[in-house]
Motif scaffolding. Structure first.
Motif, PDB file in Angstrom:
ATOM      1  N   UNK A 111      -1.466 -46.823  23.080  1.00 21.82           N
ATOM      2  CA  UNK A 111      -2.242 -46.005  22.136  1.00 21.82           C
ATOM      3  C   UNK A 111      -2.415 -44.578  22.633  1.00 21.82           C
ATOM      4  N   UNK A 112      -2.461 -44.410  23.945  1.00 26.45           N
ATOM      5  CA  UNK A 112      -2.486 -43.040  24.473  1.00 26.45           C
ATOM      6  C   UNK A 112      -1.230 -42.288  24.045  1.00 26.45           C
ATOM      7  N   UNK A 113      -0.081 -42.956  24.101  1.00 25.58           N
ATOM      8  CA  UNK A 113       1.168 -42.323  23.698  1.00 25.58           C
ATOM      9  C   UNK A 113       1.214 -42.078  22.189  1.00 25.58           C
ATOM     10  N   UNK A 114       0.784 -43.077  21.417  1.00 24.38           N
ATOM     11  CA  UNK A 114       0.789 -42.903  19.961  1.00 24.38           C
ATOM     12  C   UNK A 114      -0.046 -41.696  19.558  1.00 24.38           C
ATOM     13  N   UNK A 115      -1.243 -41.607  20.095  1.00 24.07           N
ATOM     14  CA  UNK A 115      -2.132 -40.495  19.754  1.00 24.07           C
ATOM     15  C   UNK A 115      -1.590 -39.172  20.281  1.00 24.07           C
ATOM     16  N   UNK A 116      -1.020 -39.197  21.478  1.00 21.54           N
ATOM     17  CA  UNK A 116      -0.489 -37.961  22.053  1.00 21.54           C
ATOM     18  C   UNK A 116       0.651 -37.405  21.217  1.00 21.54           C
ATOM     19  N   UNK A 117       1.517 -38.300  20.712  1.00 20.44           N
ATOM     20  CA  UNK A 117       2.642 -37.843  19.896  1.00 20.44           C
ATOM     21  C   UNK A 117       2.168 -37.402  18.517  1.00 20.44           C
ATOM     22  N   UNK A 118       1.350 -38.221  17.876  1.00 19.11           N
ATOM     23  CA  UNK A 118       0.946 -37.919  16.501  1.00 19.11           C
ATOM     24  C   UNK A 118       0.020 -36.713  16.399  1.00 19.11           C
ATOM     25  N   UNK A 119      -0.754 -36.442  17.454  1.00 16.32           N
ATOM     26  CA  UNK A 119      -1.667 -35.300  17.418  1.00 16.32           C
ATOM     27  C   UNK A 119      -1.206 -34.164  18.330  1.00 16.32           C
ATOM     28  N   UNK A 120       0.020 -34.267  18.850  1.00 16.93           N
ATOM     29  CA  UNK A 120       0.633 -33.191  19.641  1.00 16.93           C
ATOM     30  C   UNK A 120      -0.267 -32.769  20.817  1.00 16.93           C
ATOM     31  N   UNK A 121      -0.810 -33.761  21.497  1.00 13.47           N
ATOM     32  CA  UNK A 121      -1.784 -33.494  22.561  1.00 13.47           C
ATOM     33  C   UNK A 121      -1.184 -32.637  23.678  1.00 13.47           C
ATOM     34  N   UNK A 122       0.004 -32.992  24.133  1.00 19.05           N
ATOM     35  CA  UNK A 122       0.610 -32.253  25.241  1.00 19.05           C
ATOM     36  C   UNK A 122       0.934 -30.823  24.819  1.00 19.05           C
ATOM     37  N   UNK A 123       1.495 -30.676  23.638  1.00 17.00           N
ATOM     38  CA  UNK A 123       1.852 -29.342  23.143  1.00 17.00           C
ATOM     39  C   UNK A 123       0.627 -28.452  23.013  1.00 17.00           C
ATOM     40  N   UNK A 124      -0.452 -29.001  22.463  1.00 19.32           N
ATOM     41  CA  UNK A 124      -1.652 -28.187  22.257  1.00 19.32           C
ATOM     42  C   UNK A 124      -2.360 -27.889  23.577  1.00 19.32           C
ATOM     43  N   UNK A 125      -2.323 -28.828  24.502  1.00 26.74           N
ATOM     44  CA  UNK A 125      -2.892 -28.575  25.833  1.00 26.74           C
ATOM     45  C   UNK A 125      -2.183 -27.386  26.495  1.00 26.74           C
ATOM     46  N   UNK A 126      -0.865 -27.409  26.435  1.00 30.66           N
ATOM     47  CA  UNK A 126      -0.106 -26.307  27.028  1.00 30.66           C
ATOM     48  C   UNK A 126      -0.391 -24.994  26.311  1.00 30.66           C
ATOM     49  N   UNK A 127      -0.525 -25.071  24.988  1.00 35.23           N
ATOM     50  CA  UNK A 127      -0.768 -23.858  24.214  1.00 35.23           C
ATOM     51  C   UNK A 127      -2.107 -23.218  24.597  1.00 35.23           C
ATOM     52  N   UNK A 128      -3.145 -24.041  24.722  1.00 32.65           N
ATOM     53  CA  UNK A 128      -4.455 -23.510  25.098  1.00 32.65           C
ATOM     54  C   UNK A 128      -4.396 -22.839  26.465  1.00 32.65           C
ATOM     55  N   UNK A 129      -3.721 -23.469  27.414  1.00 33.41           N
ATOM     56  CA  UNK A 129      -3.607 -22.914  28.764  1.00 33.41           C
ATOM     57  C   UNK A 129      -2.839 -21.587  28.756  1.00 33.41           C
ATOM     58  N   UNK A 130      -1.970 -21.426  27.758  1.00 33.00           N
ATOM     59  CA  UNK A 130      -1.174 -20.202  27.665  1.00 33.00           C
ATOM     60  C   UNK A 130      -1.795 -19.159  26.734  1.00 33.00           C
ATOM     61  N   UNK A 131      -3.001 -19.450  26.240  1.00 31.95           N
ATOM     62  CA  UNK A 131      -3.711 -18.481  25.421  1.00 31.95           C
ATOM     63  C   UNK A 131      -3.455 -18.564  23.933  1.00 31.95           C
ATOM     64  N   UNK A 132      -2.776 -19.625  23.486  1.00 33.84           N
ATOM     65  CA  UNK A 132      -2.522 -19.793  22.050  1.00 33.84           C
ATOM     66  C   UNK A 132      -3.476 -20.828  21.478  1.00 33.84           C
ATOM     67  N   UNK A 133      -3.631 -20.821  20.151  1.00 27.94           N
ATOM     68  CA  UNK A 133      -4.664 -21.640  19.516  1.00 27.94           C
ATOM     69  C   UNK A 133      -4.113 -22.268  18.237  1.00 27.94           C
ATOM     70  N   UNK A 134      -4.216 -23.593  18.130  1.00 26.67           N
ATOM     71  CA  UNK A 134      -3.784 -24.347  16.947  1.00 26.67           C
ATOM     72  C   UNK A 134      -2.340 -24.004  16.550  1.00 26.67           C
ATOM     73  N   UNK A 135      -1.411 -24.652  17.218  1.00 28.99           N
ATOM     74  CA  UNK A 135       0.006 -24.354  16.973  1.00 28.99           C
ATOM     75  C   UNK A 135       0.722 -25.448  16.191  1.00 28.99           C
ATOM     76  N   UNK A 136       0.076 -26.603  16.009  1.00 34.52           N
ATOM     77  CA  UNK A 136       0.720 -27.726  15.316  1.00 34.52           C
ATOM     78  C   UNK A 136      -0.210 -28.301  14.264  1.00 34.52           C
ATOM     79  N   UNK A 137       0.330 -29.200  13.454  1.00 33.41           N
ATOM     80  CA  UNK A 137      -0.458 -29.958  12.484  1.00 33.41           C
ATOM     81  C   UNK A 137      -0.248 -31.432  12.786  1.00 33.41           C
ATOM     82  N   UNK A 138      -1.331 -32.144  13.022  1.00 35.00           N
ATOM     83  CA  UNK A 138      -1.228 -33.550  13.402  1.00 35.00           C
ATOM     84  C   UNK A 138      -0.985 -34.469  12.231  1.00 35.00           C
ATOM     85  N   UNK A 139      -0.775 -35.742  12.549  1.00 29.80           N
ATOM     86  CA  UNK A 139      -0.515 -36.780  11.550  1.00 29.80           C
ATOM     87  C   UNK A 139      -1.603 -37.838  11.617  1.00 29.80           C
ATOM     88  N   UNK A 140      -2.176 -38.188  10.465  1.00 33.00           N
ATOM     89  CA  UNK A 140      -3.216 -39.205  10.414  1.00 33.00           C
ATOM     90  C   UNK A 140      -2.641 -40.592  10.679  1.00 33.00           C
TER      91      UNK A 140
END
Length: 316
Positions: A111-140
Motif C-alpha cells: 500500500x505504501x507503493x500504491x499510494x506513492x505511485x498514485x499520488x506521486x509522493x516521490x516526485x512531489x517530495x523532490x519538487x518541494x526540496x527543489x523549490x517547486x510546488x504542486x507539479x502533478x495531479x494525483x489519482x483517487x
C-alpha cells in the motif's frame, strides 16, 4: 563450527539474532552481496552452517561447498535453493516462519507503493526540496478497481485494505475459485478481465515455473493506459523488458516495484530511468518484527540441528 551469515546489508544480524549464544561457534557476518559463485565458494570455505537472507543468494549446486551441512534460509520458501541438490549432498535446509503479524509487513509496503505511485509522493517530495510546488495531479483510489493477482494470505490482506479505501476488489489466479475469492473480500474474474479492468494491479504470487513471466507484453498491453502495476512478490513474475517498454511508451501509467530479476538492481538497468516508477530495494519483509523473528529462528534452527533434531526442515 563455522557459521556464515550472508547479506546482512544493514549490519543488524547480531542485534536481532543471538548468534553469540551458540557454544563453540565461530560466526562470520557478510555485509555485502557476493554475486560471483567463485567468490561465494571462497567466502564459505570451511563453513558448516550458512544463513541466507531470503532469495538474495542462489544455491543451485553444492559441489564447491564440501563443508556445508546446514543451510538456513529466512522464510519457508526459497526458489533460489535447489532442495533436491542440497539433499543429494547431505545438506539439511531449514527455514523460518513469518512474524506473529503474518505477512502484514509486505501488505503494508504494497500500500505504501500504491499510494506513492498514485499520488506521486516521490516526485512531489523532490519538487518541494527543489523549490517547486504542486507539479502533478494525483489519482483517487476510492471508486477505482483493485486487481489482486494471487489471493492467498498476503493478497487477502491487501484486498481488505482496498475495500477500506472504497475500491472495487477483483482477483484471479490459476487455482482461485469464485467462492474462495468471495471469502477473501474480492470478486472472481477471468485473467483477461483482471488485466483489462484493474486500475491498480498488484502481484501476490509465489515464484514458480508456472508464474515466471506470467505478466508479459500481451498482459501489459491489455491494461488500461491509466493503470499502474505493483509488484512486491518476485521480480521474474513480470517480464522486465516488456515492463520497461510499456512504461516508456506510456501504455501503462506507472509501476511500484520492490522486487527485480537481479537483486541488487544492477547499475544502468533500464528500470532506473523508466518514467513514473517507485523502486524499492526488496524491503517488504524488512521490519523490526520481521527481522527479529527471522534471525531468532535462524539461531533456533542451528541449535536444533546441533542437537540432532532439526526443525522447520524444507524438503524437495
Amino acid at each position: 563450527m563455522k557459521i556464515v551469515v550472508l547479506d546482512d546489508y544493514q549490519r543488524v544480524a547480531r542485534t536481532y539474532g543471538p548468534f553469540d549464544s551458540l557454544a563453540g561457534a565461530e560466526v562470520e557476518v557478510v555485509h555485502e552481496h557476493i554475486a560471483d559463485p567463485g567468490e561465494l565458494a571462497a567466502a564459505l570455505r570451511g563453513a558448516e552452517v550458512v544463513v541466507a537472507m531470503r532469495e538474495r543468494t542462489p544455491f543451485r549446486s553444492f559441489d564447491k561447498l564440501p563443508d556445508l551441512r546446514l543451510l538456513v534460509t529466512t522464510g519457508m520458501v526459497n526458489a533460489a535453493i535447489d532442495l533436491a541438490a542440497a539433499a543429494a549432498h547431505g545438506v539439511t535446509v531449514c527455514g523460518t516462519e513469518p512474524a506473529g503479524s503474518g505477512y502484514a509487513n509486505t501488505a503494508e509496503l504494497t500500500w505504501a507503493l500504491i499510494l506513492a505511485v498514485q499520488r506521486h509522493v516521490v516526485t512531489e517530495d523532490r519538487a518541494v526540496r527543489e523549490g517547486r510546488w504542486q507539479t502533478t495531479v494525483g489519482t483517487d483510489l476510492a471508486g477505482s478497481t483493485l486487481g489482486v493477482l494471487g489471493l492467498g494470505r498476503l493478497g487477502t490482506q491487501v484486498a481488505r485494505v482496498g475495500q477500506a479505501f472504497g475500491m472495487r476488489v477483483i482477483a484471479w489466479s490459476q487455482n482461485l475459485t469464485p467462492e474462495r475469492a468471495a471469502e477473501g473480500g474480492a470478486t472472481y474474474v477471468s485473467k483477461d478481465e483482471l488485466f483489462a479492468t484493474s486500475d491498480v494491479l498488484t502481484v501476490h504470487l509465489k515464484l514458480s515455473r508456472r508464474t515466471t513471466g506470467l505478466i508479459g507484453a500481451a498482459e501489459l498491453a491489455a491494461m488500461k493506459p491509466s493503470a499502474v502495476l505493483v509488484n512486491t512478490s518476485r521480480g521474474p513474475i513480470v517480464d522486465e523488458a516488456a515492463l520497461v517498454t510499456a512504461l516508456t511508451a506510456g501504455t501503462i501509467a506507472g509501476a511500484g516495484l520492490d522486487v527485480f530479476d537481479v537483486e541488487p538492481l544492477p547499475a544502468g538497468h533500464p528500470l532506473r530511468d523508466a518514467p513514473n516508477t517507485v523502486l524499492l530495494p526488496h524491503i517488504g519483509y524488512v521490519t523490526d518484527a520481521g527481522y527479529r523473528a527471522m534471525y531468532e529462528q535462524a539461531v533456533e534452527d542451528i541449535r536444533a540441528w546441533q542437537a540432532g533434531a532439526p526443525v522447520r526442515v524444507l524438503t524437495p
